[in-house]
Design an enzyme around this catalytic site. Structure first.
Site, PDB file in Angstrom:
ATOM      1  CD  GLU A 260     -24.392 -18.218 -14.789  1.00  0.00           C
ATOM      2  OE1 GLU A 260     -24.799 -19.382 -14.726  1.00  0.00           O
ATOM      3  OE2 GLU A 260     -23.461 -17.859 -15.540  1.00  0.00           O
ATOM      4  CG  ASP A 261     -28.801 -17.942 -13.322  1.00  0.00           C
ATOM      5  OD1 ASP A 261     -28.764 -18.694 -14.301  1.00  0.00           O
ATOM      6  OD2 ASP A 261     -28.475 -18.296 -12.174  1.00  0.00           O
TER       7      ASP A 261
ATOM      8  CG  ASP B 127     -27.626 -18.770 -17.942  1.00  0.00           C
ATOM      9  OD1 ASP B 127     -27.359 -19.754 -17.241  1.00  0.00           O
ATOM     10  OD2 ASP B 127     -27.675 -17.611 -17.496  1.00  0.00           O
TER      11      ASP B 127
ATOM     12  CG  ASN C 127     -30.565 -29.381 -15.536  1.00  0.00           C
ATOM     13  OD1 ASN C 127     -30.591 -30.533 -15.147  1.00  0.00           O
ATOM     14  ND2 ASN C 127     -29.526 -28.850 -16.159  1.00  0.00           N
TER      15      ASN C 127
ATOM     16  CG  ASN D  25     -23.638 -24.794 -19.341  1.00  0.00           C
ATOM     17  OD1 ASN D  25     -24.132 -25.731 -19.962  1.00  0.00           O
ATOM     18  ND2 ASN D  25     -24.176 -23.591 -19.332  1.00  0.00           N
TER      19      ASN D  25
ATOM     20  CE1 TYR E 187      -4.105   1.469  -0.362  1.00  0.00           C
ATOM     21  CE2 TYR E 187      -3.612   2.633   1.679  1.00  0.00           C
ATOM     22  CZ  TYR E 187      -4.401   2.454   0.552  1.00  0.00           C
ATOM     23  OH  TYR E 187      -5.482   3.272   0.338  1.00  0.00           O
TER      24      TYR E 187
ATOM     25  CB  ALA F 117     -38.415 -20.194 -28.098  1.00  0.00           C
ATOM     26  N   GLY F 118     -36.078 -20.094 -25.298  1.00  0.00           N
ATOM     27  CA  GLY F 118     -35.411 -19.154 -24.401  1.00  0.00           C
ATOM     28  C   GLY F 118     -33.972 -18.935 -24.805  1.00  0.00           C
ATOM     29  CB  ALA F 119     -31.176 -17.365 -22.943  1.00  0.00           C
TER      30      ALA F 119
ATOM     31  CE  LYS G  84     -21.214 -20.027 -14.815  1.00  0.00           C
ATOM     32  NZ  LYS G  84     -22.125 -20.907 -15.561  1.00  0.00           N
TER      33      LYS G  84
END
Length: 781
Positions: free
Chosen positions: A154-155, A180, A305, A337, A57, A213-215, A112
């Site tokens: 994420e999410d 995702d 899932n 993943n 420092y 038809a999501g992400a 994660k």
């Protein structure tokens, strides 16, 4: 007349509720114990002196600040930016939980971060953003570019996630990656390549149906097209039905991209004649009858899932010719993943890439697909209990704990970044880069998981779980650990004690007794025969029939006799008992293997090595002959876990052979060379010399150890016990054990300070030991 025969009983319902409550309590305890949460920040530089503090420092920190101000790229040389990723979420689409908000999503983001660290050595800060719109979220994230080397989104719910990622990729000069979407797409893309190869179908000719038809569904479909699947051969469905040209209900521009001209309106109709089903929707969306209309050798990726659109068993019953993948670890071909994002970011960070582009994603896809077609080494099989993997219908993609994934995917991604022009630095020595990646991995961090897989494989081969006895049946720590052991299918647990007391203790701690066998010594049909057997063995050592009966009322003596007589396979005690008192029944009843010495072994696991420490618990001042045998016994265990033994006989001197301890340790080393000339052993030597090859090479080039020791044999109990307990409390290491060596059967003694985690680990290794002993006895007979 109606009966209640098929209705769940109140007790069954209560057991299920108790088990669910117990698991929830375990999850809360796990996240709360010690420091709350799952991650921490640690210093990479020593800051324990005035000088170090002045460098870390003020005033020393001003020097790199000035350098970076003049040359922004120097930030990678003087800060953690180059190995730091932000895991960012607004909590609007948390897997299995939905829109729970940013605060409640924090445990997921911390988790994660652990995956980034464990699988690729990448540091993470999790950031949960409270925002009311995509624009507000984008504005918050955009300001973070100076801090991080990359952004993992994420999410975040669709369709906002598309706008957020697209905008941030344009406006930021560091990689932005929505896992995702792309993580699932990359891994499923690799699986699709290999599945098509196995059934001899061409990507450009297959008919593919996507449900969802999501992400992740949109991203998967995009990468399938990039791999060669024709858009006109794709039908996408959502909760409304088929996405077709002209449909207006529930549409957006991302769905519109995959709207086709078709008369089909339902998922059932769409599957007629289809080659591939890709599910990213909901459990039970597909039935066996729906699959029966698919083309020959259908490829079924049921990736919802936590439960898939159709279970592999149900799919296979309807279509025995199908290739099946899911998102679950308990079925073959898990689309996980973790096979993607850690290694992808590793390659991007190591080239200081400005983005993760399509070329890099496709490089990851092809790298994973090629790796799965390679011969799988024994080290990978060992992590899964010796299970053999061969490219085919049951093995489309690598396993998550295959350490080769990082070594294949990261270089492929790095090379693609360089070839596509987004890399800011070049890697020129690929061999050196591979060495760097291997250094990140350290030792097998999946040591216990590897043992669990071995137990599972052995149990399947034996046709039964090992029977492990717990004399301290009323210990809450034991009961809680047993629940985890049952969940992991490690053993058939037998607890000894008063049934009413045990059940009351289990109820108090919300532990379901389902699957736990309770054994009461009082009135047991074998009590008298066990007593007589103990009397026969100890009658010339001061034990009369009355004393034998008294001893047999001790649960530890009873458990040991069960092992000896073949009524159980192993035992674990000591959680509530003094160590010496816990060891005594084992030695008096089961006894030692021929020519063996009783000794305690602890296994120490750090980021960069395994160490086996002996004798940590039994012999006060062992002779040179005993130490030699203890070293050989320890070497056998090290070899079983794939470690080449390098034995150091420790002392306070290096190669002096002086009177006392040095002479004893020197003699012990000589005896090991005589008994096992194939082993690398040295002594007498100091502990720092033993574990530091630089000291050996610089000062003692004549040493025959051949590198850093992984087996440390201590001269007496004091030094060994003090050392392992200090390391356990102060070191950044995991210490497993102690384990009791030299005994005829699998019997181990815990420390009273043991935790539920260490009990679990000890029982796993006890179960494995019991199976190994059983196999050896079978071979002998």
């Amino acid at each position: 007349m109606k009966t209640s025969e098929n209705k769940p009983t109140a007790s069954a319902s209560t057991d299920k509720n108790t088990e669910r409550t117990a698991f929830e309590k375990q999850a809360l305890d796990f996240h709360q114990m010690g420091k709350p949460g799952k991650i921490e920040v640690i210093s990479t530089k020593p800051c324990n002196t005035e000088k170090a503090l002045a460098l870390a420092y003020s005033p020393g920190v001003a020097v790199p600040c000035k350098v970076i101000a003049k040359n922004p790229d120097a930030v990678y040389d003087y800060t953690s930016k180059g190995n730091l990723v932000a895991v960012i979420s607004d909590g609007t689409a948390v897997l299995g939980l939905g829109n729970i908000g940013p605060l409640a999503s924090k445990p997921v983001m911390e988790g994660k971060g652990i995956l980034f660290k464990n699988f690729a050595g990448i540091d993470v800060f999790d950031i949960e953003v409270k925002s009311s719109s995509a624009a507000e979220f984008i504005a918050a994230v955009r300001t973070l570019e100076p801090t991080f080397g990359g952004i993992n989104l994420e999410d975040i719910k669709a369709p906002e996630c598309f706008e957020i990622e697209e905008t941030l990729k344009k406006e930021m000069n560091i990689p932005v990656f929505h896992d995702d979407q792309h993580g699932t797409a990359i891994v499923s893309g690799a699986a699709l390549i290999n599945a098509c190869q196995i059934v001899n179908k061409k990507l450009g000719e297959i008919k593919l149906v996507v449900n969802g038809a999501g992400a992740s569904a949109i991203a998967c479909t995009k990468i399938f097209v990039s791999l060669g699947v024709k858009k006109e051969n794709i039908i996408m469905c959502d909760t409304t039905g088929v996405i077709y040209k002209g449909r207006t209900s529930g549409m957006n521009k991302y769905k519109e991209e995959f709207a086709n001209s078709t008369t089909k309106r339902t998922l059932t109709e769409s599957l007629e004649g289809a080659d591939v089903f890709v599910g990213l929707s909901a459990a039970g969306a597909v039935t066996g009858d729906m699959l029966k209309t698919m083309a020959k050798d259908p490829i079924i990726f049921a990736m919802a899932n936590p439960d898939p659109e159709i279970t592999p068993d149900a799919a296979r019953a309807a279509r025995p010719d199908a290739i099946i993948a899911t998102g679950r670890s308990d079925f073959p071909n898990q689309v996980n993943n973790v096979l993607g994002f850690p290694s992808i970011f590793r390659g991007a960070l190591d080239t200081r890439s400005t983005q993760i582009n399509e070329e890099m994603k496709l490089a990851a896809v092809h790298s994973l697909a090629k790796l799965a077609r390679e011969e799988v080494p024994d080290t990978v099989s060992a992590s899964y209990g010796g299970q053999k993997f061969n490219f085919g219908r049951e093995y489309l993609i690598p396993k998550p704990f295959d350490t080769r994934v990082l070594l294949w995917v990261a270089p492929a991604v790095a090379k693609a970044a360089m070839d596509s022009g987004v890399a800011r630095i070049k890697i020129t020595d690929w061999n050196k880069y591979r060495d760097k990646l291997e250094a990140i991995q350290g030792p097998q961090k999946v040591f216990i998981r590897s043992a669990i897989h071995q137990v599972h494989a052995n149990s399947e081969r034996h046709g039964a779980l090992p029977r492990i006895v717990f004399p301290e049946g009323s210990s809450s720590k034991i009961l809680k650990s047993i629940r985890s052991l049952i969940d992991e299918k490690i053993c058939h647990p037998i607890v000894i004690g008063n049934p009413d007391v045990i059940r009351e203790k289990a109820k108090k701690h919300s532990v379901s007794m389902d699957g736990i066998e309770i054994l009461n010594v009082q009135g047991h049909p074998k009590f008298q025969s066990y007593t007589q057997e103990l009397y026969k063995r100890r009658q010339r050592k001061g034990v009369n029939t009355k004393e034998a009966e008294r001893l047999m009322n001790d649960p530890s003596y009873f458990a040991a006799m069960m092992i000896d007589q073949g009524d159980a396979d192993g035992m674990v005690n000591g959680a509530t008992t003094n160590y010496s008192e816990a060891v005594k029944p084992i030695l008096h009843t089961i006894g030692l293997a021929k020519d063996h010495v009783p000794a305690g072994l602890n296994i120490l696991i750090s980021d960069d090595r395994f160490l086996f420490l002996s004798d940590t618990t039994v012999n006060l001042n062992p002779t040179a002959e005993q130490l030699a045998q203890i070293a050989i016994q320890t070497a056998l265990i090290a070899e079983h876990f794939g470690q080449k033994p390098k034995i150091a006989m420790l002392s306070f001197s290096n190669f002096s052979g002086a009177d006392g301890t040095p002479a004893k340790m020197k003699k012990a080393a000589e005896l090991v060379r005589k008994l096992r000339p194939d082993l690398s052993v040295e002594g007498d030597m100091q502990a720092d010399t033993a574990v530091n090859s630089e000291i050996q090479n610089r000062i003692f080039p004549f040493s025959q150890l051949g590198g850093e020791a992984n087996i440390l044999i201590f001269p007496n109990l004091e030094s060994a016990n003090i050392s392992y307990k200090l390391l356990q409390q102060l070191g950044k290491v995991e210490v497993i054990g102690p384990f009791l060596m030299g005994v005829r059967r699998a019997a181990n003694v815990l420390q009273r300070t043991t935790t539920e985690d260490t009990i679990f680990s000890s029982v796993v290794l006890t179960a494995l030991e019991a199976q190994i002993i059983k196999d050896r006895r079978t071979v002998k007979h």
